[in-house]
Design a protein around this motif. Structure first.
Motif, PDB file in Angstrom:
ATOM      1  N   LEU A   9      84.768 -48.638  90.670  1.00  0.00           N
ATOM      2  CA  LEU A   9      85.769 -48.254  91.833  1.00  0.00           C
ATOM      3  C   LEU A   9      87.065 -47.638  91.096  1.00  0.00           C
ATOM      4  N   VAL A  10      87.254 -46.465  91.305  1.00  0.00           N
ATOM      5  CA  VAL A  10      88.388 -45.790  90.917  1.00  0.00           C
ATOM      6  C   VAL A  10      89.436 -45.353  91.842  1.00  0.00           C
ATOM      7  N   GLY A  11      90.708 -45.595  91.729  1.00  0.00           N
ATOM      8  CA  GLY A  11      91.752 -45.194  92.455  1.00  0.00           C
ATOM      9  C   GLY A  11      93.118 -45.806  91.772  1.00  0.00           C
ATOM     10  N   GLU A  12      93.907 -45.407  92.695  1.00  0.00           N
ATOM     11  CA  GLU A  12      95.526 -45.709  92.328  1.00  0.00           C
ATOM     12  C   GLU A  12      95.748 -47.133  92.296  1.00  0.00           C
ATOM     13  N   PRO A  13      96.714 -47.666  91.326  1.00  0.00           N
ATOM     14  CA  PRO A  13      96.919 -49.135  91.351  1.00  0.00           C
ATOM     15  C   PRO A  13      97.415 -49.333  92.582  1.00  0.00           C
ATOM     16  N   ASN A  36      90.412 -55.566  84.085  1.00  0.00           N
ATOM     17  CA  ASN A  36      91.377 -54.332  84.345  1.00  0.00           C
ATOM     18  C   ASN A  36      91.369 -53.348  83.126  1.00  0.00           C
ATOM     19  N   LEU A  37      90.677 -52.131  83.333  1.00  0.00           N
ATOM     20  CA  LEU A  37      90.548 -51.331  82.331  1.00  0.00           C
ATOM     21  C   LEU A  37      91.549 -50.056  82.495  1.00  0.00           C
ATOM     22  N   SER A  38      91.712 -49.414  81.398  1.00  0.00           N
ATOM     23  CA  SER A  38      92.598 -48.189  81.558  1.00  0.00           C
ATOM     24  C   SER A  38      91.807 -47.371  80.564  1.00  0.00           C
ATOM     25  N   HIS A  39      92.608 -46.131  80.525  1.00  0.00           N
ATOM     26  CA  HIS A  39      92.223 -44.961  79.471  1.00  0.00           C
ATOM     27  C   HIS A  39      92.365 -45.512  77.958  1.00  0.00           C
ATOM     28  N   ALA A  40      93.128 -46.425  77.837  1.00  0.00           N
ATOM     29  CA  ALA A  40      93.493 -46.978  76.557  1.00  0.00           C
ATOM     30  C   ALA A  40      92.580 -48.335  75.922  1.00  0.00           C
ATOM     31  N   THR A  41      91.740 -48.708  77.105  1.00  0.00           N
ATOM     32  CA  THR A  41      90.904 -49.736  76.831  1.00  0.00           C
ATOM     33  C   THR A  41      89.602 -49.312  75.637  1.00  0.00           C
ATOM     34  N   ASP A  42      89.508 -50.108  74.672  1.00  0.00           N
ATOM     35  CA  ASP A  42      88.293 -49.663  73.828  1.00  0.00           C
ATOM     36  C   ASP A  42      87.303 -50.812  73.675  1.00  0.00           C
ATOM     37  N   ALA A  43      86.181 -50.516  73.027  1.00  0.00           N
ATOM     38  CA  ALA A  43      85.129 -51.411  72.766  1.00  0.00           C
ATOM     39  C   ALA A  43      85.570 -52.869  72.408  1.00  0.00           C
ATOM     40  N   GLU A  44      86.362 -52.847  71.302  1.00  0.00           N
ATOM     41  CA  GLU A  44      86.711 -54.178  70.804  1.00  0.00           C
ATOM     42  C   GLU A  44      87.256 -55.229  71.966  1.00  0.00           C
ATOM     43  N   GLU A  45      88.120 -54.516  72.993  1.00  0.00           N
ATOM     44  CA  GLU A  45      88.657 -55.284  73.746  1.00  0.00           C
ATOM     45  C   GLU A  45      87.633 -55.868  74.655  1.00  0.00           C
ATOM     46  N   LEU A  46      86.806 -55.364  75.026  1.00  0.00           N
ATOM     47  CA  LEU A  46      85.556 -55.684  75.749  1.00  0.00           C
ATOM     48  C   LEU A  46      84.578 -56.698  75.197  1.00  0.00           C
ATOM     49  N   LEU A  47      84.095 -56.439  74.069  1.00  0.00           N
ATOM     50  CA  LEU A  47      83.055 -57.136  73.399  1.00  0.00           C
ATOM     51  C   LEU A  47      83.838 -58.018  72.384  1.00  0.00           C
ATOM     52  N   GLY A  48      84.881 -58.064  72.047  1.00  0.00           N
ATOM     53  CA  GLY A  48      85.568 -59.095  71.190  1.00  0.00           C
ATOM     54  C   GLY A  48      85.511 -58.347  69.782  1.00  0.00           C
ATOM     55  N   GLY A  49      86.160 -58.982  68.826  1.00  0.00           N
ATOM     56  CA  GLY A  49      86.515 -58.300  67.793  1.00  0.00           C
ATOM     57  C   GLY A  49      85.618 -59.401  66.687  1.00  0.00           C
TER      58      GLY A  49
END
Length: 114
Positions: A9-13, A36-49
């Motif tokens: 799902l893509v759209g304005e906040p 809640n993802l953004s263009h700045a979200t990276d894999a470490e945030e999703l998968l954990g460090g």
């Protein structure tokens, strides 16, 4: 939902994307995790460090899992000597001896289940 296909799902906040999915999940009785993802979200945030784990901690977990499985499969009292050898091998980090003991237990299980 019916075809069980993933959807992005893509759209304005504030457009109601999250609310729509929350209502749908509640209606279906499904568990929902919101990310809640953004263009700045990276894999470490999703998968954990990556977190360092000590060999002692890993070996303790392995020993505990082996002991639990052994007790569920064999009579621990009748095999006290064998379990003592394994405990000493774990304590000494003698992984070759631990592996031989595990192989011996697997062989015994295979023979007993025939």
């Amino acid at each position: 939902v019916v075809s069980r296909e993933p959807v992005l799902l893509v759209g304005e906040p504030g457009g109601g994307k999250t609310t729509l999915v929350q209502v749908l999940a509640r209606h279906c009785g499904a568990t929902l995790r919101v990310l809640n993802l953004s263009h700045a979200t990276d894999a470490e945030e999703l998968l954990g460090g990556v977190r360092p784990v000590s060999v002692a901690e890993v070996s303790r977990r392995l020993r505990d899992a082996c002991a639990e499985l052994f007790a569920a499969t064999f009579d621990a009292a009748a095999n006290a000597a064998f379990l003592g050898v394994l405990d000493r091998a774990f304590a000494a980090s003698d992984w070759a001896k631990v592996a031989r003991g595990a192989a011996k237990a697997c062989d015994a299980y295979t023979k007993s289940s025939k």
